[in-house]
Write an enzyme that holds these catalytic residues in place. Structure first.
Site, PDB file in Angstrom:
ATOM      1  N   ARG A 142       6.567  -5.230 -19.009  1.00 40.27           N
ATOM      2  CA  ARG A 142       6.073  -5.117 -20.379  1.00 40.27           C
ATOM      3  C   ARG A 142       7.253  -4.743 -21.268  1.00 40.27           C
ATOM      4  O   ARG A 142       8.256  -4.205 -20.802  1.00 40.27           O
ATOM      5  CB  ARG A 142       4.992  -4.039 -20.479  1.00 40.27           C
ATOM      6  CG  ARG A 142       3.770  -4.288 -19.610  1.00 40.27           C
ATOM      7  CD  ARG A 142       2.803  -3.111 -19.686  1.00 40.27           C
ATOM      8  NE  ARG A 142       1.597  -3.348 -18.899  1.00 40.27           N
ATOM      9  CZ  ARG A 142       1.426  -2.969 -17.637  1.00 40.27           C
ATOM     10  NH1 ARG A 142       2.415  -2.335 -16.999  1.00 40.27           N
ATOM     11  NH2 ARG A 142       0.292  -3.222 -17.004  1.00 40.27           N
ATOM     12  N   LYS A 167       2.256   1.395 -17.554  1.00 36.19           N
ATOM     13  CA  LYS A 167       1.005   1.647 -18.261  1.00 36.19           C
ATOM     14  C   LYS A 167       0.138   2.596 -17.436  1.00 36.19           C
ATOM     15  O   LYS A 167      -0.025   2.405 -16.236  1.00 36.19           O
ATOM     16  CB  LYS A 167       0.276   0.320 -18.492  1.00 36.19           C
ATOM     17  CG  LYS A 167      -0.874   0.413 -19.474  1.00 36.19           C
ATOM     18  CD  LYS A 167      -1.422  -0.971 -19.747  1.00 36.19           C
ATOM     19  CE  LYS A 167      -2.544  -0.927 -20.765  1.00 36.19           C
ATOM     20  NZ  LYS A 167      -3.065  -2.296 -21.048  1.00 36.19           N
ATOM     21  N   HIS A 232       5.382 -10.893 -24.371  1.00 44.99           N
ATOM     22  CA  HIS A 232       4.310 -10.687 -23.407  1.00 44.99           C
ATOM     23  C   HIS A 232       3.904 -11.990 -22.727  1.00 44.99           C
ATOM     24  O   HIS A 232       3.416 -11.990 -21.594  1.00 44.99           O
ATOM     25  CB  HIS A 232       3.102 -10.034 -24.093  1.00 44.99           C
ATOM     26  CG  HIS A 232       2.277  -9.210 -23.157  1.00 44.99           C
ATOM     27  ND1 HIS A 232       2.726  -8.037 -22.599  1.00 44.99           N
ATOM     28  CD2 HIS A 232       1.021  -9.400 -22.654  1.00 44.99           C
ATOM     29  CE1 HIS A 232       1.799  -7.530 -21.823  1.00 44.99           C
ATOM     30  NE2 HIS A 232       0.739  -8.348 -21.825  1.00 44.99           N
ATOM     31  N   ARG A 235       5.481 -12.506 -19.415  1.00 44.48           N
ATOM     32  CA  ARG A 235       4.771 -11.812 -18.326  1.00 44.48           C
ATOM     33  C   ARG A 235       3.593 -12.666 -17.834  1.00 44.48           C
ATOM     34  O   ARG A 235       3.367 -12.780 -16.625  1.00 44.48           O
ATOM     35  CB  ARG A 235       4.312 -10.455 -18.860  1.00 44.48           C
ATOM     36  CG  ARG A 235       3.657  -9.545 -17.860  1.00 44.48           C
ATOM     37  CD  ARG A 235       3.471  -8.172 -18.524  1.00 44.48           C
ATOM     38  NE  ARG A 235       2.355  -7.436 -17.977  1.00 44.48           N
ATOM     39  CZ  ARG A 235       2.401  -6.675 -16.903  1.00 44.48           C
ATOM     40  NH1 ARG A 235       3.537  -6.572 -16.235  1.00 44.48           N
ATOM     41  NH2 ARG A 235       1.336  -6.022 -16.478  1.00 44.48           N
ATOM     42  N   HIS A 258      -0.960  -3.911 -12.380  1.00 44.21           N
ATOM     43  CA  HIS A 258      -2.344  -3.810 -12.846  1.00 44.21           C
ATOM     44  C   HIS A 258      -3.112  -2.799 -11.996  1.00 44.21           C
ATOM     45  O   HIS A 258      -2.926  -2.729 -10.784  1.00 44.21           O
ATOM     46  CB  HIS A 258      -3.060  -5.166 -12.739  1.00 44.21           C
ATOM     47  CG  HIS A 258      -2.613  -6.154 -13.766  1.00 44.21           C
ATOM     48  ND1 HIS A 258      -2.745  -7.524 -13.605  1.00 44.21           N
ATOM     49  CD2 HIS A 258      -2.025  -5.987 -14.980  1.00 44.21           C
ATOM     50  CE1 HIS A 258      -2.269  -8.144 -14.672  1.00 44.21           C
ATOM     51  NE2 HIS A 258      -1.823  -7.233 -15.511  1.00 44.21           N
ATOM     52  N   TYR A 267      -5.362 -14.818 -14.457  1.00 41.66           N
ATOM     53  CA  TYR A 267      -4.305 -15.795 -14.211  1.00 41.66           C
ATOM     54  C   TYR A 267      -4.738 -16.872 -13.222  1.00 41.66           C
ATOM     55  O   TYR A 267      -4.214 -17.982 -13.251  1.00 41.66           O
ATOM     56  CB  TYR A 267      -3.037 -15.082 -13.730  1.00 41.66           C
ATOM     57  CG  TYR A 267      -2.503 -14.113 -14.740  1.00 41.66           C
ATOM     58  CD1 TYR A 267      -1.928 -14.574 -15.922  1.00 41.66           C
ATOM     59  CD2 TYR A 267      -2.615 -12.738 -14.565  1.00 41.66           C
ATOM     60  CE1 TYR A 267      -1.466 -13.691 -16.883  1.00 41.66           C
ATOM     61  CE2 TYR A 267      -2.159 -11.856 -15.524  1.00 41.66           C
ATOM     62  CZ  TYR A 267      -1.587 -12.332 -16.679  1.00 41.66           C
ATOM     63  OH  TYR A 267      -1.149 -11.457 -17.624  1.00 41.66           O
TER      64      TYR A 267
END
Length: 276
Positions: A142, A167, A232, A235, A258, A267
């Site tokens: 990120r 994150k 982004h 990514r 994630h 995805y």
């Protein structure tokens, strides 16, 4: 009002949100309360709907066009989170935020082709341009993770890159291939005598900001004649390309950092649509 907003900011820090959210969301709350001319307990849903309409019609100071959907969404999300916080600590009895928010980023996760990524690399003229591609595409970082990366977070000998605080304060380790390792080694050798611990630095030798990263990438896109792509999207692209090359969805989840597999599964949908 100022005390409540300060407490909200501290709450965001405690919950491990990125610096961009910690800095901006309290400002968004202040702008909204000034617009509403009311204190938090007296705010109702009509104030929020009026503010949404105001934002959707407000011109961008830079280009005179309407504010982007993602920017309006961020403003409204900040307001929603603020009232959820006040309700949680019993400062208000009922959350006045009743709007249903749809994140525009989730509506279309644009993916570059592998050929487009190759073209971007071919147009790199500076070390910084190549490093930004390596970090955001090659390592799937990120923007905030790339900005916070330190020189010590890359282990050249073991060919590993460490994300110390992603994150939600999540840590992860990313293996790096031979090409990235060689380029990172050369990049670090040129920074051996610099005092700054940051991996990416600006012209003043301080830590590069996310905005500077965005501007460098924008310049690269212009040279490559590729439009409507953000950092982004790099990514999104590496995630899809890894799946196309038969990496398991569990491994892609760990690569991206994630928390939930369901986040990564978007995805697989992109990949299946592309294959069709």
């Amino acid at each position: 009002m100022e005390e409540e907003i300060y407490a909200f900011r501290k709450e965001l820090q405690t919950l491990g949100y990125c610096q961009n959210i910690i800095s901006n969301y309290p400002k968004y709350i202040s702008h909204f309360l000034v617009f509403a001319q009311q204190t938090a307990p007296k705010i109702n849903d009509s104030h929020i709907k009026s503010y949404q309409k105001y934002l959707q019609q407000k011109p961008n100071k830079t280009n005179g066009k309407k504010l982007s959907e993602s920017y309006v969404h961020s403003q409204l999300l900040a307001i929603k989170m603020y009232f959820e916080y006040l309700e949680r600590i019993h400062k208000i009895k009922r959350n006045p935020f009743v709007l249903k928010l749809k994140n525009p980023r989730n509506e279309e996760k644009k993916v570059l082709t592998q050929q487009q990524v190759k073209i971007l690399y071919q147009h790199c003229r500076t070390r910084e341009e190549k490093m930004i591609l390596h970090l955001c595409y090659g390592c799937g970082l990120r923007r905030s993770e790339a900005v916070n990366l330190n020189k010590s977070d890359i282990d050249i000998e073991k060919k590993l890159l460490f994300v110390r605080q992603g994150k939600g304060k999540k840590r992860r380790v990313i293996p790096i291939n031979e090409t990235l390792t060689a380029d990172f080694k050369l990049f670090l050798q040129n920074k051996i005598n610099t005092v700054e611990i940051a991996f990416l630095t600006n012209k003043q030798n301080g830590r590069m900001s996310g905005n500077t990263m965005h501007l460098i990438f924008k310049t690269l896109l212009k040279k490559a004649k590729i439009k409507d792509v953000s950092l982004h999207h790099l990514r999104h692209s590496i995630a899809t390309h890894l799946l196309e090359n038969d990496m398991s969805i569990e491994m892609v989840r760990d690569f991206l950092g994630h928390s939930q597999l369901s986040t990564t599964q978007i995805y697989t949908k992109i990949n299946s649509l592309k294959m069709k």
